[in-house]
Design an enzyme around this catalytic site. Sequence first.
Site, mmCIF file in Angstrom:
data_model
loop_
_atom_site.group_PDB
_atom_site.id
_atom_site.type_symbol
_atom_site.label_atom_id
_atom_site.label_comp_id
_atom_site.label_asym_id
_atom_site.label_seq_id
_atom_site.Cartn_x
_atom_site.Cartn_y
_atom_site.Cartn_z
ATOM 1 N N TYR A 190 0.827 -1.206 0.000
ATOM 2 C CA TYR A 190 0.000 0.000 0.000
ATOM 3 C C TYR A 190 0.862 1.257 0.000
ATOM 4 O O TYR A 190 1.891 1.303 0.669
ATOM 5 C CB TYR A 190 -0.893 0.021 1.254
ATOM 6 C CG TYR A 190 -1.781 1.238 1.285
ATOM 7 C CD1 TYR A 190 -2.971 1.261 0.577
ATOM 8 C CD2 TYR A 190 -1.406 2.378 1.986
ATOM 9 C CE1 TYR A 190 -3.777 2.381 0.573
ATOM 10 C CE2 TYR A 190 -2.203 3.505 1.983
ATOM 11 C CZ TYR A 190 -3.389 3.502 1.279
ATOM 12 O OH TYR A 190 -4.178 4.617 1.270
ATOM 13 N N TRP A 224 1.138 5.667 -1.686
ATOM 14 C CA TRP A 224 0.796 6.647 -2.720
ATOM 15 C C TRP A 224 1.832 6.734 -3.820
ATOM 16 O O TRP A 224 1.560 7.256 -4.885
ATOM 17 C CB TRP A 224 0.614 8.019 -2.069
ATOM 18 C CG TRP A 224 -0.814 8.271 -1.732
ATOM 19 C CD1 TRP A 224 -1.581 7.564 -0.841
ATOM 20 C CD2 TRP A 224 -1.658 9.276 -2.288
ATOM 21 N NE1 TRP A 224 -2.849 8.077 -0.813
ATOM 22 C CE2 TRP A 224 -2.925 9.139 -1.687
ATOM 23 C CE3 TRP A 224 -1.469 10.287 -3.213
ATOM 24 C CZ2 TRP A 224 -3.989 9.964 -2.000
ATOM 25 C CZ3 TRP A 224 -2.536 11.111 -3.519
ATOM 26 C CH2 TRP A 224 -3.780 10.943 -2.922
HETATM 27 P P1 PGD Z 1 3.622 8.003 1.723
HETATM 28 O O1 PGD Z 1 4.403 8.833 2.660
HETATM 29 O O2 PGD Z 1 2.910 8.695 0.604
HETATM 30 O O3 PGD Z 1 2.558 7.269 2.645
HETATM 31 O O4 PGD Z 1 0.533 6.190 3.468
HETATM 32 P P2 PGD Z 1 1.627 6.036 2.306
HETATM 33 O O5 PGD Z 1 2.376 4.785 2.559
HETATM 34 O O6 PGD Z 1 1.000 6.229 0.985
HETATM 35 O O7 PGD Z 1 4.536 6.837 1.186
HETATM 36 C C1 PGD Z 1 4.877 6.696 -0.133
HETATM 37 C C2 PGD Z 1 6.299 6.186 -0.215
HETATM 38 O O8 PGD Z 1 6.542 5.869 -1.574
HETATM 39 C C3 PGD Z 1 7.355 7.195 0.200
HETATM 40 O O9 PGD Z 1 8.271 6.613 1.081
HETATM 41 C C4 PGD Z 1 8.037 7.575 -1.127
HETATM 42 O O10 PGD Z 1 9.412 7.878 -0.993
HETATM 43 C C5 PGD Z 1 7.859 6.307 -1.927
HETATM 44 N N1 PGD Z 1 7.870 6.510 -3.369
HETATM 45 C C6 PGD Z 1 7.420 7.570 -4.073
HETATM 46 N N2 PGD Z 1 7.585 7.360 -5.390
HETATM 47 C C7 PGD Z 1 8.153 6.133 -5.527
HETATM 48 C C8 PGD Z 1 8.546 5.351 -6.650
HETATM 49 O O11 PGD Z 1 8.393 5.730 -7.797
HETATM 50 N N3 PGD Z 1 9.085 4.120 -6.406
HETATM 51 C C9 PGD Z 1 9.243 3.662 -5.149
HETATM 52 N N4 PGD Z 1 9.762 2.429 -5.016
HETATM 53 N N5 PGD Z 1 8.888 4.383 -4.059
HETATM 54 C C10 PGD Z 1 8.337 5.604 -4.252
HETATM 55 C C11 PGD Z 1 -0.436 7.159 3.439
HETATM 56 C C12 PGD Z 1 -1.595 6.720 4.355
HETATM 57 O O12 PGD Z 1 -1.283 7.010 5.722
HETATM 58 C C13 PGD Z 1 -2.859 7.337 3.985
HETATM 59 S S1 PGD Z 1 -3.288 7.408 2.314
HETATM 60 C C14 PGD Z 1 -3.732 7.772 4.911
HETATM 61 S S2 PGD Z 1 -5.151 8.609 4.434
HETATM 62 C C15 PGD Z 1 -3.586 7.504 6.338
HETATM 63 N N6 PGD Z 1 -3.705 8.682 7.126
HETATM 64 C C16 PGD Z 1 -3.417 8.612 8.435
HETATM 65 C C17 PGD Z 1 -3.987 9.482 9.421
HETATM 66 O O13 PGD Z 1 -4.802 10.367 9.131
HETATM 67 N N7 PGD Z 1 -3.617 9.301 10.701
HETATM 68 C C18 PGD Z 1 -2.763 8.349 11.078
HETATM 69 N N8 PGD Z 1 -2.429 8.236 12.375
HETATM 70 N N9 PGD Z 1 -2.199 7.538 10.169
HETATM 71 C C19 PGD Z 1 -2.506 7.619 8.876
HETATM 72 N N10 PGD Z 1 -1.918 6.752 7.982
HETATM 73 C C20 PGD Z 1 -2.352 6.664 6.602
#
Ligand code: PGD
Length: 757
Positions: A106, A108
């Site tokens: 999972y 983004w």
């Molecule tokens: P990101 O920080 O976007 O968080 O959780 P998510 O795991 O989506 O992580 C994306 C990762 O992908 C980053 O480490 C980035 O460096 C890496 N990345 C980006 N591009 C690439 C690529 O091309 N290749 C590779 N291999 N890696 C890449 C988000 C999630 O967190 C979401 S959507 C929600 S809504 C939730 N919100 C909450 C919240 O409101 N409160 C709490 N306590 N916790 C939450 N967690 C959730």
Amino acid sequence: MDEIRIPHSSHWGSFTAVWRGDALTVEPHPADPDPNLLIQNFPAALRHRARIARPMVRRGWLEHGPGPSDRRGREDFVAVGWDEVLDRLAGELRRVRPEQVFGGSYGWSSAGRFHHAQSQIHRFLNTSLGGYVRSVNSYSAGASGVVLPHILGPFEAVTRQVVTWEQVVAHSEIVIAFGGMALKNSMVAGGGVTRHTERGAMKAAAERGCQFINVSPLRDDLPGEAHAEWVAPVPGSDTALMLGLVHTLVRDGLHDAGFLARYCAGWEEFLPYLLGTSDGVAKSAEWASGITGLPAAQIEGLAHRLAGRRVLVTVAHALQRAEWGEQPVWMGAVLAAALGQIGLPGGGYSYALGALAHYGKLANAVPAAGLPQGVNGVKAFIPVARISDMLLNPGAPFEYNGQHLTYPEIRLVYWAGGNPFHHHQDINRLRRAFGRVDTLVVHDSAWTATARHADIVLPATMTLEREDIGAAGTDPVMIAMHKVAEPFGEARDDYAIFSALAERLGCGAKFTEGRTAREWLVQLYEHTRRSLAHRGYPAPDFETFWANGEIVLPQGPDDGGIVGAFRADPEGHPLPTPSGRIEIASKVIAGFGYEDCPGHPVWIAPVDVPTGRAPLHLIANQPATRLHSQLDFGGHSDGSKRRGREVLTMHPEDAAARGIGEGDVVRLSNARGACLATARLSVDIRAGVVQLPTGAWYDPDDAEAEAPLCVHGNPNVLTRDVGTSRLAQGCTGQHTVVEVARYDGNLPPIRAFDPPG
Ligand code: PGD
């Protein structure tokens, strides 16, 4: 000095990267009326020390081979050449069976549609292994994604386009926003966004006379331009407030009985509960007052103001990311039904309007292609937020949406494009869970805590280092994302990594179909081009699109989507629910027999309530200066920290009671863990509530400890790892309870952005 200008895009906005010599700056898309400052995280991030330069393998895994280990996140890494690491990983992938591989992965990741890491990893696991254990639903909408199809219709159909911002500007008289509609959220759209229009829409609507009501413990959950009235209930009490509103409407004969009879199913079953004839408790304003902390007269007054007006009810994702999160989503629909405005322009129910830039926008008339995923031969899955439960309890039964399921036994976890040490709750438990597997593989561009806990860490390029196509189904511009910089160190595209692995597994041609990355872009674009041509729109070839840097796409009509059709012809266009109507009571859900999500919306008293040892509510919401945890090391995010730590907002009364002053470093704690943050005092938060955004990278002071102090301010060391209910099993990370104390010890250094030893 010569200037090189390069079009590119991100989830948080399209932009032009500008090189002047070796200095990089970014400029928002020229059509963007309200650019998102998050793009300013890119320049400093590109060559930051937090980037992963070469493949790394945890020493214990390298020396002793795969197996459960509590050394993950506690041991050093060894640099290994690409060929050797890919050979070893291919060997490990051959050793395990597909049903032992968790590839939900999972996250983004990045905006480009081809290099989208989830699409890449799922295609790889399907084509080269035959499948993997997947996850369903999202951390964003874990509860609503399951309950909405039962009561209104498919999630996408009832969220994105039911009520557009144009309708709000032109028609809404009152917008009552449960959980607000904070711009930090609506400034983001998976796949990219060229025009941030929400601030302007709220301003225009307010200037016309539309009243915005922000129901949230945080005043900032609506922007100043909305000139909102602030109603600040106890966190997690919105369902009670909605019940109190509907009770008042019914008591005073102000509900729309005709609408309820004609378009809804189950009002008769719900009414005895509302009136208290079934359980002896009338859900009156007086009753709701005791739960929400709002005066009964305020609740009654609000109900009276809503009646008979063009009212739009919105419910933020945040409300359902909590205990019994299905209830406010469902009860929001019941409130809107009782007001009788559903299906009228600018009225009714628009779940999650303002949660993302996709919502409230017109849909494009032509599709953008994504990378085909192949076929997953493994049937087993988990609701996405049940990952620790799965790893800690293989073989244990669990329930989900009417199904009795069993957690599979996982030996290998493969992650690309997500950061579970950001997104998952109770991080100390997650650490123990990851200790159970034989192998944890992570692709990322930076040393996130997830990468630090992996066995095999493969450096991925970041979006600026490759070509792609940026597109979202609700943004009228498709962006040719040109390459801005050469890869950092030895970083490779996820596609290149998976291609090399697929080759070793004898499936190279199946994965790549013989195409280079550029050839895939041509192929994906052709899908849109053909659709444009088919419908008689200008349809430039790929070379023209690429040279222009973008193409404008036509959009569909503003027709109220699924609900517009429903009201226009109630006999001929029933909703895709079992009754064909809005399900105020659901026989299907009732049939599941879940006491934590019965057959109509109910108030269920929360379990996670303030106690002597954790007397404050914590809201752990989305951050304003980065997307989730992405580019936390970028300039904009780093610059928002104070004393290097994430900022905790608290009410001056709560601070004074604890001897905490503005700018003090504080320690948040509860039974699960503790973290540091820097205090900011504000009267724009309800007293008794503190707020710490997510996304500061987990940074344990003592990696050897079972529950170390996170010195940087990651609230997920505090949040609870329990599902919303047996129905959806969604994430409940938004709320918990904590104590906050001034931290007078020596300040530990922040090492989150230093590569591991
Ligand atoms: P990101 O920080 O976007 O968080 O959780 P998510 O795991 O989506 O992580 C994306 C990762 O992908 C980053 O480490 C980035 O460096 C890496 N990345 C980006 N591009 C690439 C690529 O091309 N290749 C590779 N291999 N890696 C890449 C988000 C999630 O967190 C979401 S959507 C929600 S809504 C939730 N919100 C909450 C919240 O409101 N409160 C709490 N306590 N916790 C939450 N967690 C959730």
